[in-house]
Design an enzyme around this catalytic site. Structure first.
Site, PDB file in Angstrom:
ATOM      1  N   LEU A 109       0.870  -1.169   0.000  1.00 21.92           N
ATOM      2  CA  LEU A 109       0.000   0.000   0.000  1.00 21.92           C
ATOM      3  C   LEU A 109       0.908   1.220   0.000  1.00 21.92           C
ATOM      4  O   LEU A 109       1.925   1.225   0.702  1.00 21.92           O
ATOM      5  CB  LEU A 109      -0.892   0.037   1.257  1.00 21.92           C
ATOM      6  CG  LEU A 109      -2.050  -0.959   1.344  1.00 21.92           C
ATOM      7  CD1 LEU A 109      -2.667  -0.912   2.732  1.00 21.92           C
ATOM      8  CD2 LEU A 109      -3.117  -0.674   0.287  1.00 21.92           C
ATOM      9  N   ASP A 110       0.559   2.259  -0.763  1.00 15.18           N
ATOM     10  CA  ASP A 110       1.424   3.428  -0.759  1.00 15.18           C
ATOM     11  C   ASP A 110       1.299   4.168   0.575  1.00 15.18           C
ATOM     12  O   ASP A 110       0.429   3.882   1.389  1.00 15.18           O
ATOM     13  CB  ASP A 110       1.163   4.335  -1.960  1.00 15.18           C
ATOM     14  CG  ASP A 110      -0.235   4.937  -1.970  1.00 15.18           C
ATOM     15  OD1 ASP A 110      -0.731   5.330  -0.906  1.00 15.18           O
ATOM     16  OD2 ASP A 110      -0.829   5.018  -3.058  1.00 15.18           O
ATOM     17  N   ARG A 111       2.176   5.126   0.774  1.00 11.31           N
ATOM     18  CA  ARG A 111       2.298   5.767   2.086  1.00 11.31           C
ATOM     19  C   ARG A 111       1.019   6.494   2.504  1.00 11.31           C
ATOM     20  O   ARG A 111       0.715   6.593   3.698  1.00 11.31           O
ATOM     21  CB  ARG A 111       3.486   6.738   2.091  1.00 11.31           C
ATOM     22  CG  ARG A 111       3.890   7.213   3.483  1.00 11.31           C
ATOM     23  CD  ARG A 111       5.290   7.781   3.488  1.00 11.31           C
ATOM     24  NE  ARG A 111       5.398   9.043   2.775  1.00 11.31           N
ATOM     25  CZ  ARG A 111       5.224  10.228   3.352  1.00 11.31           C
ATOM     26  NH1 ARG A 111       4.951  10.318   4.655  1.00 11.31           N
ATOM     27  NH2 ARG A 111       5.348  11.335   2.654  1.00 11.31           N
ATOM     28  N   SER A 112       0.248   6.993   1.554  1.00 11.57           N
ATOM     29  CA  SER A 112      -0.967   7.736   1.880  1.00 11.57           C
ATOM     30  C   SER A 112      -2.190   6.844   2.061  1.00 11.57           C
ATOM     31  O   SER A 112      -3.279   7.333   2.358  1.00 11.57           O
ATOM     32  CB  SER A 112      -1.262   8.763   0.781  1.00 11.57           C
ATOM     33  OG  SER A 112      -1.488   8.126  -0.465  1.00 11.57           O
ATOM     34  N   SER A 113      -2.021   5.537   1.873  1.00  9.98           N
ATOM     35  CA  SER A 113      -3.131   4.593   2.004  1.00  9.98           C
ATOM     36  C   SER A 113      -3.050   3.845   3.329  1.00  9.98           C
ATOM     37  O   SER A 113      -2.002   3.791   3.971  1.00  9.98           O
ATOM     38  CB  SER A 113      -3.124   3.597   0.841  1.00  9.98           C
ATOM     39  OG  SER A 113      -3.232   4.273  -0.397  1.00  9.98           O
TER      40      SER A 113
END
Length: 243
Positions: A109-113
Site C-alpha cells: 500500500l502506498d504511504r498515503s493509504s
C-alpha cells in the site's frame, strides 16, 4: 521479496552444522537425523529454513514461519527498512517474530493509504497472493474528490489501458456506496492502480483503505498500527481461496 530457500538435506546440514557431507551421510545411516520430528530418509530430501532439523537430539537453528496482519496507518511505508519514515516492519513486536529481518509484505500500500497489510517470511505463500492465475481479489474503500458517475461502473468493468505498462487492467468491480465513496475490487496490483483508474475517470482519490485480501478480512478490533498473527484458517485460505 525474500525467496524461500530450499536445498538438499545433506547440503543444508553440512552448511548449518559445519560438518562434511560424508559426516552427514554417516549420521543418516545411523538414523541420527530427524526432520520435523520424523526420521530423515534420504540425503536428497528437500528442506527449507522453516523445517526443524534434529541431529542426535540437538536442534539446528531454524526459522519459524510468521504470518501477520497489520492495520497499516497512513504515513507508513510499505518497506522493510527506511531511514526517514516508519515502515510496516517497525510495527512488529519482537515476540511476534524472532527473526524480523526475514519478514516482507505481501501486497503493498502506498504511504498515503491505510488498511490490511499481510507480513510473512514465507515467500511461497506471499507469491500466491500476487499470482495472476489465482486472481485473489483485493477489496478497497475509496473516497473521491468528485461525485461518482454511473458510467464509472462500466468503465471499471471493461478495464483501462495503462500506457506505461502498455497493458489493459483486468475487469474490476466498482460499487457506489455514497456520492463520493465507493468499494473497489481488483484482482491484480499494478503501480498505483486504483488511483490511476479513477484518474482515467477524471476523478482523484482522497482516501484509500484496503479491508480484505481473498478471504482474509481486516480485523475490526485492530486499531491503526495494530497487529496480530493470522489464524490457521486465514493462512490456508490463500491456497484455496473461495473468491
Amino acid at each position: 521479496m525474500r525467496r524461500l530457500k530450499r536445498s538438499r538435506l545433506d547440503r543444508f546440514i553440512a552448511h548449518h552444522a559445519q560438518i562434511s557431507m560424508r559426516e552427514v551421510q554417516l549420521l543418516l545411516a545411523k538414523g541420527a537425523i530427524q526432520i520435523n520430528r520424523q526420521p530423515a530418509v534420504s540425503k536428497q530430501q528437500m528442506v527449507s529454513q522453516f523445517d526443524q532439523i534434529e541431529i542426535n537430539g540437538q536442534w539446528l537453528n531454524s526459522i519459524e514461519a510468521c504470518y501477520l496482519m497489520l492495520n497499516k496507518p497512513v504515513g507508513v511505508l510499505s518497506a522493510t527498512v527506511d531511514t526517514q519514515f516508519q515502515t510496516v516492519i517497525d510495527f512488529v513486536p519482537d515476540e511476534f517474530c524472532a527473526h524480523k529481518e526475514t519478514l516482507h509484505y505481501a501486497g503493498r500500500l502506498d504511504r498515503s493509504s491505510s488498511g490490511l497489510m499481510l507480513l510473512t517470511n514465507d515467500s511461497s505463500w506471499s507469491r500466491a497472493i500476487s499470482e495472476p492465475r489465482k486472481k485473489i481479489n483485493k477489496h478497497y474503500l475509496v473516497s473521491l474528490e468528485k461525485p461518482l458517475k454511473f458510467s464509472d461502473i462500466d468503465d471499471f468493468a471493461k478495464g483501462f489501458y495503462f500506457e506505461y505498462e502498455q497493458q489493459w487492467t483486468q475487469p474490476a468491480k466498482l460499487e457506489v456506496i455514497e456520492t463520493n465513496v465507493a468499494k473497489v475490487v481488483i484482482s491484480e496490483g499494478k503501480y498505483h492502480q486504483i488511483k490511476r483508474m479513477f484518474a482515467k475517470c477524471d476523478n482523484r482519490v482522497m482516501k484509500l483503505h484496503r479491508y480484505r485480501i481473498g478471504d482474509i478480512v481486516l480485523d475490526k478490533s485492530l486499531p491503526a498500527g495494530g497487529i496480530r498473527a493470522l489464524t490457521a484458517n486465514e493462512i490456508s485460505s490463500i491456497g484455496n481461496c473461495t473468491e
